[in-house]
Every structure is written in structure tokens, then in C-alpha cells.
Design a protein around this motif. Sequence first.
Motif, short mmCIF file in Angstrom:
data_model
loop_
_atom_site.label_atom_id
_atom_site.label_comp_id
_atom_site.label_asym_id
_atom_site.label_seq_id
_atom_site.Cartn_x
_atom_site.Cartn_y
_atom_site.Cartn_z
N GLU A 90 0.81 -1.21 0.00
CA GLU A 90 0.00 0.00 0.00
C GLU A 90 0.85 1.27 0.00
O GLU A 90 0.59 2.20 -0.76
N ASP A 91 1.85 1.31 0.87
CA ASP A 91 2.59 2.55 1.09
C ASP A 91 3.76 2.77 0.14
O ASP A 91 4.20 3.91 -0.03
N VAL A 92 4.27 1.70 -0.45
CA VAL A 92 5.45 1.85 -1.31
C VAL A 92 5.13 1.48 -2.76
O VAL A 92 5.28 2.30 -3.67
N VAL A 93 4.66 0.26 -2.99
CA VAL A 93 4.43 -0.20 -4.37
C VAL A 93 3.29 0.58 -5.02
O VAL A 93 3.45 1.10 -6.14
N GLU A 94 2.14 0.67 -4.36
CA GLU A 94 1.01 1.38 -4.95
C GLU A 94 1.30 2.87 -5.09
O GLU A 94 0.88 3.51 -6.07
N ASP A 95 2.02 3.44 -4.14
CA ASP A 95 2.44 4.84 -4.25
C ASP A 95 3.34 5.03 -5.46
O ASP A 95 3.21 6.02 -6.20
N PHE A 96 4.26 4.12 -5.67
CA PHE A 96 5.18 4.15 -6.81
C PHE A 96 4.41 4.16 -8.13
O PHE A 96 4.66 4.99 -9.01
N VAL A 97 3.45 3.26 -8.26
CA VAL A 97 2.65 3.17 -9.48
C VAL A 97 1.82 4.44 -9.68
O VAL A 97 1.77 4.99 -10.79
N ALA A 98 1.18 4.91 -8.62
CA ALA A 98 0.33 6.10 -8.72
C ALA A 98 1.13 7.33 -9.10
O ALA A 98 0.66 8.18 -9.88
N GLU A 99 2.35 7.45 -8.57
CA GLU A 99 3.19 8.60 -8.90
C GLU A 99 3.58 8.60 -10.37
O GLU A 99 3.51 9.63 -11.05
N TYR A 100 3.98 7.45 -10.90
CA TYR A 100 4.32 7.38 -12.32
C TYR A 100 3.09 7.64 -13.18
O TYR A 100 3.18 8.30 -14.23
N GLU A 101 1.94 7.13 -12.77
CA GLU A 101 0.71 7.35 -13.52
C GLU A 101 0.38 8.84 -13.60
O GLU A 101 -0.20 9.32 -14.58
N ALA A 102 0.76 9.59 -12.56
CA ALA A 102 0.51 11.03 -12.52
C ALA A 102 1.61 11.83 -13.20
O ALA A 102 1.60 13.07 -13.15
N GLY A 103 2.58 11.17 -13.81
CA GLY A 103 3.64 11.87 -14.52
C GLY A 103 4.80 12.29 -13.65
O GLY A 103 5.62 13.12 -14.06
N ARG A 104 4.90 11.72 -12.44
CA ARG A 104 5.98 12.07 -11.54
C ARG A 104 6.98 10.91 -11.42
O ARG A 104 6.71 9.79 -11.83
N THR A 105 8.14 11.20 -10.82
CA THR A 105 9.22 10.22 -10.68
C THR A 105 9.52 10.01 -9.21
O THR A 105 10.24 10.81 -8.60
N ASN A 113 11.72 3.98 3.78
CA ASN A 113 12.27 4.44 5.06
C ASN A 113 11.23 5.20 5.87
O ASN A 113 11.12 5.03 7.08
N GLU A 114 10.47 6.06 5.17
CA GLU A 114 9.48 6.88 5.86
C GLU A 114 8.32 6.05 6.39
O GLU A 114 7.91 6.19 7.55
N LYS A 115 7.78 5.18 5.55
CA LYS A 115 6.53 4.49 5.88
C LYS A 115 6.72 3.11 6.51
O LYS A 115 5.85 2.65 7.26
N ILE A 116 7.82 2.45 6.20
CA ILE A 116 8.00 1.07 6.67
C ILE A 116 9.03 0.99 7.80
O ILE A 116 8.69 0.71 8.95
#
Length: 376
Positions: A90-105, A113-116
Motif C-alpha cells: 500500500e505505502d510503497v508499491v502502490e504509491d510508486f505506481v500512482a506517482e508514475y501514472e501522474a507523470g511524476r518520478t 524508510n518513511e513508511k516502513i
Amino acid sequence: MTDDTPQTRRPLRVLAAMSGGVDSAVAAARAAEAGHDVTGVHLALSANPQSFRTGARGCCTIEDSRDARRAADVIGIPFYVWDLAERFREDVVEDFVAEYEAGRTPNPCLRCNEKIKFAALLDKALALGFDAVCTGHYAQVILREDGTRELHRASDMAKDQSYVLGVLDERQLAHAMFPLGDTVTTKEEIRAEAERRGLAVAKKPDSHDICFIADGDTQGFLSKRLGRAEGDIVDESGTKVGTHEGAFGFTIGQRKGLRIGTPAADGKPRYVLDISPVTNTVTVGPAAALDVDALTAVKPRWCGTAPSGPGTYTAQLRAHGEETEVSAELVDGALEVTFTTPVRGVAPGQAVVLYQGTRVVGSATIASTRRAVAAV
């Protein structure tokens, strides 16, 4: 924590996060040798751990769990495996996908480190009565005379990892232990130390790339999650110069893999300048157009007290990037950063980490950039 702080003069109950690699094993061994009551824990971060590693890639497999257990046995500390797969997804993989989908890196290591490691793991550790979480990161936590804590770069700048720890707040720093951060040693010396201690991971290859993308094919991973969506590649004038199979497969500053059939008028290489997920368009142009002289970053996190008013700092924009001089100020909750000299290839979604000398001031996520005026 450093050896000269009051908090390290008494034995602590320490939970050592052991990835199965050499750094975390040596860190756990040093913590135990220092007299702390150490327990090792390996984080199971995948419901299908075999998929998280190929050769030297990744860090989250059954093989790694077994390596960590063997290291704990040699050190002589208790060892457990904790399942944090759902939280990681939820906090790392899905965030990673959502960020790329939004055009971010995004930077998934920073988010982990922050979430886990210093949220989910630390909270669980404190609830169980541990005083600190120990990792193999190369950074330093220094306790000042007034009782506040500061995050500093590692003594060995070549291995410094403070950039991906810039999201830690003072509460988290109060319970963080980095036994490798205050010694200047090469990786070969760390491996030699591991071998002297009888740790079988001494010769284990380093993990690299993104742990949950086993083959290193980020674009392929995103395509499976988001699907292929053909769109246009255009130049700065809006003229179509090629097509792509998904804007999420690109990042600002990218040069390779553009597959543009039409050469630039000046014959020079072109780079990704902008990514628009709304129109599924990728804009390319000359290298000079990548220069930016300012950025706005959101969700700031401070390694201590938040700065008040404008200040002068150095900034790091990538995990292994160089420092650059900046002025920065909080404006309506966002961090406004201006560069003394324009920098190139800054992508929204990346972290900007501010420093004063070796001290980490804080981190924020880049939301937008201001392009420098290119010379004609």
C-alpha cells in the motif's frame, strides 16, 4: 546515534532490521558488540517473495530471509521474520505506481524508510519495549547538548545515504541507530569485517535497483500495472515527432529509449522535457531546456525544528547526486527553492533534501519546477 552520546552509554533494547545483506548484518553485530540487547528481524515485504529478486537485484526474498537468520545465529541474537507485505504494497508499491501514472518520478527507497522502516517497524518495536531500530544505512544521528538530535551525513561521503533518510523527524531520529555511519571504511573493509566475524554474507553481492521490480524493467512493470496507452511524442512547438506506449514510461531528462524517428533540426540529442498524463503526451527538446532555476516542493518533513524565514542551504536532488547551493523558504506550507546556478533534469516526484554543512535539515517532494531562460 554516535558512541559519544549519553543514550549510548547504557545498554539499549535494539531491534536490528536485517535485510540479508552484509551492511545490516555488520550493523547488527556492531550493536551487539557495543553491549546492547539486540534482536534481529527480517521484513517480509512480498506475498510472493521469490518474485522480488533475480541475482543481485532486490533485497526481500526467502533467500535473503535465510541469509539474515544465519547471520543472526552467528552473532548470537534472537531472530524473527515480520510480515509487512500488505503495508509495503500500500505505502510503497502502490504509491510508486500512482506517482508514475501522474507523470511524476518517485523514490521508493525514501518512501520505504518513511513508511516502513521508521514508521510501521519502529511503531511496532516501541510497542514491544524496544528503545531503537538499527539499520545498515550510512548516516549519523548526533545528540546535541540541548537534547535535540540531528541527522548528519556519513563520515564516508562515498557511501553516504542521508538523502533517503531525510524524511525522518526528530521522534524517529530519537530511536534510530546507524552503527556504520561514523566510520570511514570502504565496502571491501566492511566485507572483510563480516568475514572476520564469520558472517557468510561477506561475499554476497550488493542489492541494487528497485527491490520489487525483480528484472529491473521499470517500464515493463508499469505497463503490466497500468496497461499500454499509445500517445504522441512532440517537440517544443507541439509538432509530433514520434509515439509511445504509455507516458508513465518516461522521466524528465531521459534521453535513451525515446525511439524518435525524426531527427532534431540541429542534429543534437533530445531529452524528455515534460510529461502530461492528462493528454498522454511526452514533450522532448534540447538539453538546455532542461535547466531550471527554481522549484516548489510539498509535504516538507524536518529532521528537527522547522526553519523559520528564508535561509541559505545546499540541496541534493538525487540519491547519488551532487550538492548545489540554494536559498529556500516555507511559503503557505510549501517549500520554495531557488538555485544559485541552474540545475538540469529535475523531475516532479523526486525529493529535494536540504543540508547545512553535513546536517540534514529536511526533505520535501518536488511538485513543480521553473525553467531557466535558455540563452539564444
